[in-house]
Scaffold this motif. Structure first.
Motif, PDB file in Angstrom:
ATOM      1  N   THR A 151       4.001   5.822  -5.494  1.00  0.00           N
ATOM      2  CA  THR A 151       3.894   5.907  -6.954  1.00  0.00           C
ATOM      3  C   THR A 151       2.870   6.981  -7.335  1.00  0.00           C
ATOM      4  O   THR A 151       3.115   7.806  -8.229  1.00  0.00           O
ATOM      5  N   ALA A 152       1.738   6.944  -6.624  1.00  0.00           N
ATOM      6  CA  ALA A 152       0.682   7.916  -6.909  1.00  0.00           C
ATOM      7  C   ALA A 152       1.178   9.336  -6.660  1.00  0.00           C
ATOM      8  O   ALA A 152       0.925  10.259  -7.451  1.00  0.00           O
ATOM      9  N   ALA A 198       0.839  -1.201   0.000  1.00  0.00           N
ATOM     10  CA  ALA A 198       0.000   0.000   0.000  1.00  0.00           C
ATOM     11  C   ALA A 198       0.876   1.253   0.000  1.00  0.00           C
ATOM     12  O   ALA A 198       0.590   2.236  -0.691  1.00  0.00           O
ATOM     13  N   GLU A 229       3.938   1.506  -1.202  1.00  0.00           N
ATOM     14  CA  GLU A 229       4.533   1.630  -2.536  1.00  0.00           C
ATOM     15  C   GLU A 229       3.561   2.285  -3.507  1.00  0.00           C
ATOM     16  O   GLU A 229       3.908   3.182  -4.278  1.00  0.00           O
ATOM     17  N   LYS A 230       2.297   1.820  -3.457  1.00  0.00           N
ATOM     18  CA  LYS A 230       1.267   2.355  -4.351  1.00  0.00           C
ATOM     19  C   LYS A 230       1.089   3.852  -4.092  1.00  0.00           C
ATOM     20  O   LYS A 230       0.947   4.650  -5.026  1.00  0.00           O
TER      21      LYS A 230
END
Lengths: 125, 188
Positions: free
Chosen positions: A99-100, A93, A95-96
């Motif tokens: 990235t976002a 989560a 990492e996501k």
């Protein structure tokens, strides 16, 4: 013993069951013994040896201790695995989210650059 | 309880072929005949239901038959029978929800004859015992029917001697109070 206790003892004297009680017990024991013989298994004194041995093995202290240790190990393993799973999900989560944020940063910079390009000619005029 | 089993097990010997031998162990039919009154009476005094008492007594002897190989001596058989019978009596009363723990107030009044004759008083006391709470009832039965010592009762039921003492004391107090109330005089 007090007189009352003597009276109580008298009142609690043993009684005999029905006359045919012993005969009925022996008949039932014979029937049960016959059924066990039909269902297989070597018998000694009206009891199947394999069943007795298996039952004894399951009730032995060593097996009980081993079962308890195995159960404890399984439970603690489950808890560790669950914690590991939670931690992995948390990392994914994170990492996501990063990235976002990075994508959002790039887009923001692009928009900022575009705004500067649009504003510059007006200043020159 | 376990200790008692182990102590009794120690009386068994093993022969050269490794087969357990027990000196003077009677045969099953003899055991039934010799101990049927003991088993039936514990159940009768506890349950006050002749049919249930006979059924459970039969089950106890059948269980003994199934466990025959584990019997070490005549003494062990008696101990085993008392222990299993006591537990079966408690289980049966719980399962069937026999309303034996009704208040002592609800127990029938003794008749005029019961006030006069000891035999009728005995019958009244039997009914009173059957109306005692579970733990008090079984210790009273083992103490006054079987004449067991406190330590033996503790072994049979697998409880502490202090608990046995307390339960007997409470049971007797309850029985004395009720009997005194019914007879209109103090009971010693």
């Amino acid at each position: 013993m007090t007189p009352f206790e003597e009276q109580l003892k008298q009142a609690m004297a043993r009684r005999e069951p029905a006359e045919d009680f012993a005969r009925r017990v022996l008949e039932r024991a014979d029937r049960e013994g016959g059924q066990q013989a039909e269902s297989g298994g070597r018998r000694v004194g009206g009891k199947r040896v394999w069943f007795s041995a298996l039952s004894g093995w399951f009730h032995s202290p060593r097996v009980l201790r081993f079962s308890a240790a195995a159960a404890l190990l399984a439970v603690s393993g489950g808890v560790v695995f669950q914690q590991h799973e939670q931690s992995e999900r948390g990392e994914a989560a994170k990492e996501k989210l990063l990235t976002a944020v990075r994508i959002a940063g790039v887009k923001l910079r692009q928009v900022h650059r575009h705004v500067l390009e649009v504003e510059t000619p007006e200043v020159e005029q | 309880m376990k200790g008692e089993d182990e102590r009794l097990a120690a009386t068994a010997t093993t022969n050269a072929a490794g087969v357990r031998e027990t000196a003077g162990l009677p045969n099953f039919a003899e055991v039934v005949d010799r101990h049927k009154a003991m088993v039936f009476s514990i159940l009768w005094h506890y349950l006050r239901d002749r049919t249930a008492a006979e059924e459970v007594a039969q089950d106890v002897f059948l269980e003994l038959h199934r466990s025959w190989d584990a019997m070490k001596s005549a003494e062990h058989i008696v101990f085993w029978l008392r222990r299993v019978t006591s537990h079966r009596a408690i289980d049966c009363a719980r399962r069937k929800r026999l309303h034996l723990e009704t208040s002592l107030e609800a127990t029938a009044e003794p008749t005029a004859l019961e006030r006069v004759h000891d035999s009728f008083l005995s019958s009244y006391l039997e009914r009173m015992v059957a109306s005692l709470p579970e733990k008090q009832r079984i210790v009273i039965v083992l103490r006054y029917q079987e004449g067991l010592e406190l330590e033996q009762i503790a072994d049979v039921l697998g409880i502490k001697i202090s608990t046995v003492k307390t339960q007997i004391f409470r049971g007797l107090e309850l029985l004395r109070a009720k009997t005194a109330q019914r007879l209109g005089r103090t009971v010693e």
